[in-house]
Design a protein around this motif. Structure first.
Motif, mmCIF file in Angstrom:
data_model
loop_
_atom_site.group_PDB
_atom_site.id
_atom_site.type_symbol
_atom_site.label_atom_id
_atom_site.label_comp_id
_atom_site.label_asym_id
_atom_site.label_seq_id
_atom_site.Cartn_x
_atom_site.Cartn_y
_atom_site.Cartn_z
ATOM 1 N N HIS A 182 4.896 -3.031 2.506
ATOM 2 C CA HIS A 182 3.565 -2.649 2.965
ATOM 3 C C HIS A 182 3.402 -3.002 4.445
ATOM 4 C CE1 HIS A 182 -1.029 -2.535 1.913
ATOM 5 N NE2 HIS A 182 -0.678 -1.627 2.804
ATOM 6 N N ILE A 183 3.889 -4.167 4.847
ATOM 7 C CA ILE A 183 3.830 -4.566 6.258
ATOM 8 C C ILE A 183 4.599 -3.568 7.120
ATOM 9 C CG2 ILE A 183 4.577 -6.335 7.905
ATOM 10 C CD1 ILE A 183 4.085 -8.378 5.557
ATOM 11 N N ARG A 184 5.779 -3.166 6.662
ATOM 12 C CA ARG A 184 6.560 -2.167 7.402
ATOM 13 C C ARG A 184 5.748 -0.874 7.581
ATOM 14 N NH1 ARG A 184 12.183 -2.430 7.585
ATOM 15 N NH2 ARG A 184 12.343 -0.185 7.177
ATOM 16 N N HIS A 185 5.077 -0.479 6.522
ATOM 17 C CA HIS A 185 4.255 0.732 6.586
ATOM 18 C C HIS A 185 3.151 0.572 7.625
ATOM 19 C CE1 HIS A 185 1.478 3.910 5.589
ATOM 20 N NE2 HIS A 185 0.583 3.032 5.176
ATOM 21 N N ARG A 204 -2.659 5.773 0.562
ATOM 22 C CA ARG A 204 -3.307 5.969 -0.739
ATOM 23 C C ARG A 204 -2.547 5.237 -1.845
ATOM 24 N NH1 ARG A 204 -2.130 9.465 -4.581
ATOM 25 N NH2 ARG A 204 -0.865 10.780 -3.197
ATOM 26 N N LEU A 205 -1.214 5.320 -1.831
ATOM 27 C CA LEU A 205 -0.429 4.709 -2.902
ATOM 28 C C LEU A 205 -0.458 3.185 -2.822
ATOM 29 C CD1 LEU A 205 2.626 7.139 -2.945
ATOM 30 C CD2 LEU A 205 0.774 6.980 -4.631
ATOM 31 N N PHE A 206 -0.378 2.621 -1.620
ATOM 32 C CA PHE A 206 -0.466 1.161 -1.505
ATOM 33 C C PHE A 206 -1.855 0.673 -1.908
ATOM 34 C CE2 PHE A 206 3.340 1.218 1.381
ATOM 35 C CZ PHE A 206 4.093 0.305 0.670
ATOM 36 N N ASN A 240 7.745 1.712 -6.167
ATOM 37 C CA ASN A 240 8.837 2.382 -5.460
ATOM 38 C C ASN A 240 8.428 3.740 -4.909
ATOM 39 O OD1 ASN A 240 11.478 0.768 -5.516
ATOM 40 N ND2 ASN A 240 10.681 0.487 -7.582
ATOM 41 N N GLU A 241 7.485 4.392 -5.544
ATOM 42 C CA GLU A 241 6.961 5.634 -4.969
ATOM 43 C C GLU A 241 6.275 5.346 -3.641
ATOM 44 O OE1 GLU A 241 4.180 9.467 -6.189
ATOM 45 O OE2 GLU A 241 3.892 7.544 -7.222
ATOM 46 N N ALA A 242 5.457 4.300 -3.598
ATOM 47 C CA ALA A 242 4.798 3.929 -2.341
ATOM 48 C C ALA A 242 5.824 3.586 -1.268
ATOM 49 C CB ALA A 242 3.853 2.762 -2.584
ATOM 50 N N VAL A 243 6.861 2.845 -1.656
ATOM 51 C CA VAL A 243 7.908 2.456 -0.701
ATOM 52 C C VAL A 243 8.602 3.682 -0.132
ATOM 53 C CG1 VAL A 243 10.170 1.338 -0.521
ATOM 54 C CG2 VAL A 243 8.277 0.158 -1.661
ATOM 55 N N CYS A 244 9.030 4.583 -1.000
ATOM 56 C CA CYS A 244 9.769 5.765 -0.543
ATOM 57 C C CYS A 244 8.921 6.630 0.373
ATOM 58 C CB CYS A 244 10.245 6.577 -1.739
ATOM 59 S SG CYS A 244 11.551 5.794 -2.699
#
Length: 505
Positions: free
Chosen positions: A258-261, A241-243, A225-229
């Protein structure tokens, strides 16, 4: 939520017994063959009128077919024969609620028989909501959560109800109170963080993650959730870095984030590489909308295969409904008993009804449902040939039209739908009941439906691939995984009905 029934052990019913007929009905319910088995159950019920379980199963079958009048009659017969059966009582209450009839006393009875059944308690809250809006459901729900702080569905409902009354600061506080007594409960932390994320309150979600790590220790829930936010807030380098630190996680929701990112970061080729392995899995509907974006960005001809055929998007003017549109509009306005947009939905500047609209028994809504079924059948008949490799054209088409959801939306000044998708459906829709006049609406394309435009939060600049002008009595149909939204309008009221047609079994 469906009322549940205990299944009898194998061999417990002879072939010609009422229990055998009821068992056959439950098999048909699981397999989508309700209409096929109902004549047998009706004959069995006529021969064994005192058999409560038979009437209960008939009620479940009729309810699944959206035939709420006969479903309710069957549950009433079952309840008269077995008034102390908690499952029958719940089914009876649920049928009354979905039919649009008073159901609070029926849920009170069901709750007296099964006071710790979460589905019954959620249904009772829905009945209170139907009677008096979200405010009416809050006091009892707060008492229940105070006594049962680990009840996750109750917290989710509390957050949605508080959001509906306009509480943007404390809507998720019930999670926080529960965590005060159980600070190590990772499920409570997960649902709190997810709720904040769905509300786009990413800073608050990050603060909850930091507190969660202090209270519950390190956990993959916090890392994901940190990566998502961070990604949704647009911090590309930190999200990368987080993903990367997460590695491979076999979860489609993580993959989609991740795809959205990657799309937001301007790396559609990487998004394609991450998405493609999911297309052969049951969760594929979650990734096809993002592949559509990535293929368009890279001029990949596979986009034409996926969404380019003009027969996938059509509109129908349901002229037979024109004389009754004013009455339908009045009926729908009564059902809009909230003042704010719902959490986790695309509505901006408007309200959305609660519960499955097409199960209500009012004649205006049943006439609408019948006309829509006919239009959907025409749409399906006009689709391109079956293509087993295609996520939309490969869906079985030989069964009856079933709805995965149905609701009404009422938008006011500057209201619109943000661009979104419906991955749980097969065919999605917009039916226009009432619209602002031209002077109120503003210059075209104000208020129009647009398809193919990605979610604004992705930062991807792609034009619509189709647009549909709204008119009273017009029905738009399109694949549920196709991005769709509306252009804001200046003033007036835009009243619509929407639904998702379920995938064939």
């Amino acid at each position: 939520m469906n009322s549940t029934i205990q299944f009898r052990p194998a061999g417990a019913a002879t072939a010609d017994s009422p229990d055998a007929a009821a068992d056959a009905g439950l098999d048909a319910l699981r397999e989508g063959r309700e209409a096929e088995v109902l004549p047998r159950l009706d004959r069995a019920a006529a021969a064994h009128p005192g058999h409560a379980r038979l009437h209960q199963v008939i009620g479940l079958l009729r309810r699944e077919l959206d035939q709420l009048k006969p479903a309710l009659a069957a549950f009433e017969r079952a309840a008269a024969r077995a008034p102390a059966d908690p499952r029958i009582a719940h089914g009876h209450a649920r049928a009354a609620l979905e039919a649009g009839l008073p159901s609070k006393p029926l849920f009170d009875h069901a709750a007296s028989l099964a006071p710790r059944d979460g589905d019954v308690l959620l249904g009772r809250s829905a009945a209170q909501f139907a009677d008096g809006g979200p405010e009416a459901a809050l006091p009892d729900l707060e008492i229940i959560l105070g006594a049962n702080p680990g009840w996750l569905p109750g917290h989710a409902l509390m957050a949605r109800l508080r959001w509906l009354i306009g509480d943007r600061e404390h809507f998720a506080d019930s999670y926080k109170r529960a965590l005060g007594t159980a600070p190590g409960d990772i499920n409570l932390w997960r649902d709190l963080i997810t709720t904040l994320t769905h509300a786009d309150q990413f800073e608050s979600a990050l603060a909850a993650i930091a507190q969660g790590r202090i209270s519950a220790g390190q956990h993959i829930v916090f890392d994901v959730n940190e990566a998502v936010c961070v990604a949704e807030m647009g911090d590309i380098a930190t999200a990368d870095r987080l993903f990367a630190k997460l590695g491979t996680i076999d979860d489609v929701t993580v993959a989609v984030r991740h795809i959205r990112h990657l799309l937001r970061a301007g790396r559609p080729d990487e998004a394609i590489a991450l998405a493609l392995p999911w297309t052969g899995r049951p969760e594929a509907a979650m990734v096809w909308p993002y592949l559509s974006i990535a293929w368009r960005l890279t001029d990949d001809p596979r986009w034409q295969w996926l969404e380019g055929d003009e027969r996938l998007v059509r509109h129908f003017d349901l002229d037979e409904l024109a004389p009754g549109l004013d009455a339908l509009a009045e009926r729908l306005r009564v059902l809009h008993n909230t003042s704010h947009q719902p959490l986790e939905q695309s509505v901006r500047g408007g309200t959305q009804t609660d519960g499955p609209l097409f199960r209500r028994i009012e004649p205006e809504i049943q006439a609408l449902r019948a006309a829509i079924v006919r239009a959907v059948e025409t749409y399906v008949d006009g689709l391109p040939p079956v293509d087993a490799t295609h996520p939309f054209l490969g869906v079985p088409r030989d069964g009856p039209v079933r709805f995965a959801g149905s609701w009404s939306v009422r938008l006011q000044q500057q209201g619109h739908h943000s661009n979104h998708i419906h991955p749980q459906g097969w065919i999605s829709s917009a039916f226009y009941v009432a619209l602002p006049d031209a002077a109120e609406r503003g210059a075209d394309p104000a208020g129009w439906l647009q398809l193919g435009v990605p979610q604004t939060e992705l930062g991807v600049d792609l034009p619509p691939t189709r647009v549909i002008e709204p008119k009273p009595g017009r029905l738009a149909l399109f694949p549920s995984t196709m991005w769709h939204g509306t252009v804001p309008f200046d003033a007036g009221e835009r009243l619509t009905v929407a639904f998702d047609v379920a995938r064939g079994r």
